[in-house]
Scaffold this motif. Structure first.
Motif, PDB file in Angstrom:
ATOM      1  N   ILE A  18      33.451  56.267  34.417  1.00 40.22           N
ATOM      2  CA  ILE A  18      34.196  55.277  33.639  1.00 40.22           C
ATOM      3  C   ILE A  18      34.949  54.331  34.569  1.00 40.22           C
ATOM      4  O   ILE A  18      34.923  53.107  34.392  1.00 40.22           O
ATOM      5  N   ILE A  19      35.605  54.884  35.601  1.00 43.32           N
ATOM      6  CA  ILE A  19      36.329  54.041  36.546  1.00 43.32           C
ATOM      7  C   ILE A  19      35.358  53.101  37.262  1.00 43.32           C
ATOM      8  O   ILE A  19      35.634  51.907  37.429  1.00 43.32           O
ATOM      9  N   PHE A  20      34.213  53.614  37.664  1.00 42.83           N
ATOM     10  CA  PHE A  20      33.202  52.802  38.329  1.00 42.83           C
ATOM     11  C   PHE A  20      32.760  51.644  37.419  1.00 42.83           C
ATOM     12  O   PHE A  20      32.677  50.492  37.852  1.00 42.83           O
ATOM     13  N   LEU A  21      32.489  51.964  36.152  1.00 44.00           N
ATOM     14  CA  LEU A  21      32.076  50.919  35.207  1.00 44.00           C
ATOM     15  C   LEU A  21      33.181  49.877  35.019  1.00 44.00           C
ATOM     16  O   LEU A  21      32.908  48.673  34.966  1.00 44.00           O
ATOM     17  N   ILE A  22      34.426  50.331  34.928  1.00 36.14           N
ATOM     18  CA  ILE A  22      35.540  49.397  34.775  1.00 36.14           C
ATOM     19  C   ILE A  22      35.618  48.469  35.985  1.00 36.14           C
ATOM     20  O   ILE A  22      35.794  47.257  35.850  1.00 36.14           O
ATOM     21  N   ILE A  28      32.503  41.575  37.775  1.00 36.37           N
ATOM     22  CA  ILE A  28      31.667  40.578  37.098  1.00 36.37           C
ATOM     23  C   ILE A  28      32.547  39.515  36.444  1.00 36.37           C
ATOM     24  O   ILE A  28      32.279  38.314  36.548  1.00 36.37           O
ATOM     25  N   LEU A  29      33.627  39.965  35.792  1.00 37.39           N
ATOM     26  CA  LEU A  29      34.521  39.001  35.146  1.00 37.39           C
ATOM     27  C   LEU A  29      35.177  38.083  36.166  1.00 37.39           C
ATOM     28  O   LEU A  29      35.270  36.866  35.943  1.00 37.39           O
ATOM     29  N   THR A  30      35.622  38.627  37.289  1.00 35.24           N
ATOM     30  CA  THR A  30      36.249  37.767  38.299  1.00 35.24           C
ATOM     31  C   THR A  30      35.241  36.769  38.850  1.00 35.24           C
ATOM     32  O   THR A  30      35.571  35.597  39.047  1.00 35.24           O
TER      33      THR A  30
END
Length: 70
Positions: A18-22, A28-30
């Motif tokens: 989960i941390i990796f995905l976050i 990607i957002l940045t």
């Protein structure tokens, strides 16, 4: 006890995933935000250049008109 340890290991693995995905989503957002900002800045720079060109053309035309009237 072994079952409990296995359960804990599974939970830790899930938390890591989960941390990796976050982190991936954040990256990607940045990157997308940086791309949008650069496109926006490029449009602003093009707009400023167009305004400068228009001002130069107007001053030339006004200068010709002023020279022509004198």
């Amino acid at each position: 006890m072994i079952y409990f340890l296995n359960f804990l290991i599974i939970i830790l693995i899930i938390i890591k995933i989960i941390i990796f995905l976050i982190i991936i989503i954040f990256l990607i957002l940045t990157i997308l935000i940086i791309i949008k900002i650069t496109i926006f800045l490029r449009q602003i720079i093009i707009f400023i250049i167009e305004i400068i060109i228009l001002i130069i053309i107007l001053t030339r035309v006004l200068g010709l008109v002023v020279i022509g009237t004198h």
